[in-house]
Scaffold this motif. Structure first.
Motif, mmCIF file in Angstrom:
data_model
loop_
_atom_site.group_PDB
_atom_site.id
_atom_site.type_symbol
_atom_site.label_atom_id
_atom_site.label_comp_id
_atom_site.label_asym_id
_atom_site.label_seq_id
_atom_site.Cartn_x
_atom_site.Cartn_y
_atom_site.Cartn_z
ATOM 1 N N ASP A 161 -9.511 32.412 62.057
ATOM 2 C CA ASP A 161 -9.448 33.876 62.135
ATOM 3 C C ASP A 161 -10.688 34.433 62.840
ATOM 4 O O ASP A 161 -10.587 35.339 63.681
ATOM 5 C CB ASP A 161 -9.339 34.476 60.731
ATOM 6 C CG ASP A 161 -7.995 34.210 60.074
ATOM 7 O OD1 ASP A 161 -7.043 33.875 60.797
ATOM 8 O OD2 ASP A 161 -7.919 34.318 58.834
ATOM 9 N N TYR A 162 -11.857 33.904 62.458
ATOM 10 C CA TYR A 162 -13.113 34.374 63.044
ATOM 11 C C TYR A 162 -13.153 34.098 64.549
ATOM 12 O O TYR A 162 -13.531 34.979 65.346
ATOM 13 C CB TYR A 162 -14.278 33.680 62.340
ATOM 14 C CG TYR A 162 -15.611 33.868 63.011
ATOM 15 C CD1 TYR A 162 -16.322 35.061 62.887
ATOM 16 C CD2 TYR A 162 -16.171 32.852 63.793
ATOM 17 C CE1 TYR A 162 -17.546 35.237 63.510
ATOM 18 C CE2 TYR A 162 -17.392 33.020 64.413
ATOM 19 C CZ TYR A 162 -18.076 34.218 64.278
ATOM 20 O OH TYR A 162 -19.278 34.378 64.901
ATOM 21 N N ARG A 173 -10.674 33.607 66.671
ATOM 22 C CA ARG A 173 -9.709 34.434 67.417
ATOM 23 C C ARG A 173 -10.246 35.853 67.606
ATOM 24 O O ARG A 173 -10.129 36.436 68.694
ATOM 25 C CB ARG A 173 -8.366 34.467 66.687
ATOM 26 C CG ARG A 173 -7.548 33.185 66.814
ATOM 27 C CD ARG A 173 -6.102 33.422 66.366
ATOM 28 N NE ARG A 173 -6.048 33.814 64.955
ATOM 29 C CZ ARG A 173 -5.828 32.991 63.946
ATOM 30 N NH1 ARG A 173 -5.661 31.697 64.189
ATOM 31 N NH2 ARG A 173 -5.783 33.427 62.692
ATOM 32 N N GLU A 211 -5.017 27.734 65.903
ATOM 33 C CA GLU A 211 -4.455 27.873 64.577
ATOM 34 C C GLU A 211 -5.295 27.025 63.625
ATOM 35 O O GLU A 211 -6.036 26.123 64.068
ATOM 36 C CB GLU A 211 -2.993 27.411 64.555
ATOM 37 C CG GLU A 211 -2.070 28.230 65.444
ATOM 38 C CD GLU A 211 -2.031 29.699 65.065
ATOM 39 O OE1 GLU A 211 -2.148 29.991 63.847
ATOM 40 O OE2 GLU A 211 -1.904 30.552 65.971
#
Length: 492
Positions: free
Chosen positions: A181-182, A184, A192
């Motif tokens: 998440d970070y 991206r 992923e």
């Protein structure tokens, strides 16, 4: 007529140097002198020959002797003061392991493989973290260790038995998810959670990729100048290292294609090149990706110091431009948090996940899960983002203090590069002063100023000092610059 006996160096006779051996000549001299100190052939307190005399004794350049002396000095085997000479230390550092012939870990009477010999060669002098200008050392005073200790205890209270029995060799799944998440959001990385691999740091990631993707003798592009640890990881895999020059746009892709068009891999630091600090241009990024696709080659992107950018918007990672799955992306938490954390990550294309998983099982089985669980909470609860903002502001102040002091006190500095990002700058020197000699004299004052020329694999006219600023407050940096100015003032 009787021949004059050759002079000896603090009780040491002539040293045989093999000019045909791989690696720089200064390392042979350094190892021989260190072993003589450890063996007692060079007595504590004995005075070393002056560098000019020693250079004549072994028919090497003075720079070779200066660099060997500097490494002995930074590791604590010798002591000295500007103008007073260099002496064997009376209190030596910890000796090498029992059975070591030269301090590299090899055993007397046992022949290492060519790859083993390459790995056994120290790739960089160990510099005490407390020395001003030390490279790559964050300030531990700014880290919330009280909070971290609580986060370390929580995994045992919540799921201690499960954590103690089994772990995913690719890493703690919740941590892999928050890292994805970070990346991206902050680095525009395409990934992923399944593509994220947790390792002990960037060096292990380099070594793992070299072992999995390279055969002995495969040509590999490496930025010149570049980090010696990268060269060590490649040498340990038996790769043929092809130095490729770096200019203001980053690695010279056209020159790389001229030197080794069939290279299997290119290792680059596009966001903040080490040590020059340049950012790879979009034109060069596109050319590098085109080459990798055309040649079925791999690109290893070490996103070195990307979190610390002080001017302009954050830069997107090279990996985010990769539509063919040719880029392997490496990052680390050691400089953002604290060095002994020993946690980093590797983002691999989906087709490589199974191979990397098998490699982790083969080499070490994975990374300790408890600090991974703590790091997951540290990121998920936004402590990481808060800490990063605070340290970026602190390091920007220290960078400004260092730049101001250099401009005010050191007239031989002709240009300063790399200050837009990272934890160090490069101070280029005029032709009156050679960086290797300045670095050696500065080391005698307790200053760590690696010479820029020492990071090049090929002969270079580069002449400068690489100066870190993160580990010390502004007043300490200003005082260190004044001490460095005294080194220049005392130069012949």
């Amino acid at each position: 007529m009787a021949r004059r006996s050759r002079p000896v160096l603090a009780g040491l006779g002539p040293i045989p140097l093999d000019r045909g051996a791989e690696g720089p000549l200064y390392q042979q001299l350094y190892k021989a002198l260190r072993q003589a100190i450890l063996d007692g052939r060079m007595k504590p307190g004995a005075r070393m020959l002056a560098t000019r005399v020693a250079a004549q004794e072994w028919a090497v350049s003075r720079n070779t002797v200066v660099t060997a002396y500097e490494q002995l000095l930074t590791e604590g085997y010798v002591t000295g003061r500007v103008g007073a000479g260099t002496y064997v230390a009376t209190a030596l550092p910890d000796p090498p392991p029992i059975g070591s012939a030269d301090g590299t870990g090899g055993t007397r009477g046992v022949s290492l493989s060519r790859r083993g010999a390459a790995l056994a060669t120290p790739f960089h002098p160990c510099t005490p973290a407390k020395r001003p200008f030390s490279l790559g050392i964050p300030d531990p005073e700014g880290f919330p260790f009280a909070l971290w200790s609580k986060l370390l205890a929580q995994p045992w209270r919540v799921g201690g038995r499960s954590l103690a029995v089994s772990a995913d060799p690719l890493g703690y799944p919740p941590l892999r998810a928050v890292i994805a998440d970070y990346l991206r959001a902050m680095r525009a990385v395409r990934c992923e959670p399944e593509q994220v691999v947790i390792l002990s740091g960037a060096q292990q990631a380099l070594a793992l990729m070299a072992q999995l993707l390279l055969d002995p003798g495969d040509p590999v592009w490496m930025e010149d100048p570049g980090w010696p640890g990268t060269r060590s990881a490649l040498a340990g895999a038996g790769a043929r290292i092809v130095p490729v020059p770096v200019d203001g746009e980053g690695i010279d892709v056209a020159e790389g294609e001229r030197r080794a068009p069939d290279a299997r891999m290119a290792l680059v630091t596009p966001s903040h090149q080490f040590p020059l600090g340049v950012t790879m241009s979009l034109r060069r990024r596109a050319a590098l990706l085109d080459w990798a696709v055309a040649r079925d080659a791999w690109i290893v992107e070490d996103d070195y110091d990307s979190e610390f950018r002080y001017a302009g918007p954050p830069l997107a990672a090279l990996q985010g431009l990769d539509e063919a799955g040719r880029v392997l992306y490496i990052g680390s938490f050691s400089k953002v948090m604290f060095p002994t954390l020993r946690l980093g990550y590797l983002v691999v294309p989906p087709d490589l996940v199974d191979a990397v998983c098998a490699g982790r099982r083969h080499f070490d089985g994975g990374t300790s899960v408890v600090p991974q669980a703590a790091l997951h909470r540290f990121i998920a609860e936004e402590h990481f983002a808060s800490h990063l903002r605070a340290m970026r502001a602190l390091y920007a102040e220290r960078r400004d203090a260092l730049l101001d002091a250099l401009r005010r006190h050191i007239e031989p500095v002709t240009r300063i590069d790399g200050g837009e990002a990272g934890l160090h700058v490069v101070a280029h020197l005029d032709e009156r002063h050679r960086d290797v000699e300045v670095a050696a004299r500065a080391a005698r004052l307790g200053l760590s100023c690696p010479p820029l020329s020492g990071y090049y694999a090929e002969p270079t006219a580069a002449n400068g000092l690489v100066l870190g600023f993160a580990a010390h407050p502004a007043e300490t940096l200003a005082a260190a610059v004044r001490g460095l100015a005294g080194v220049f003032a005392a130069s012949p």
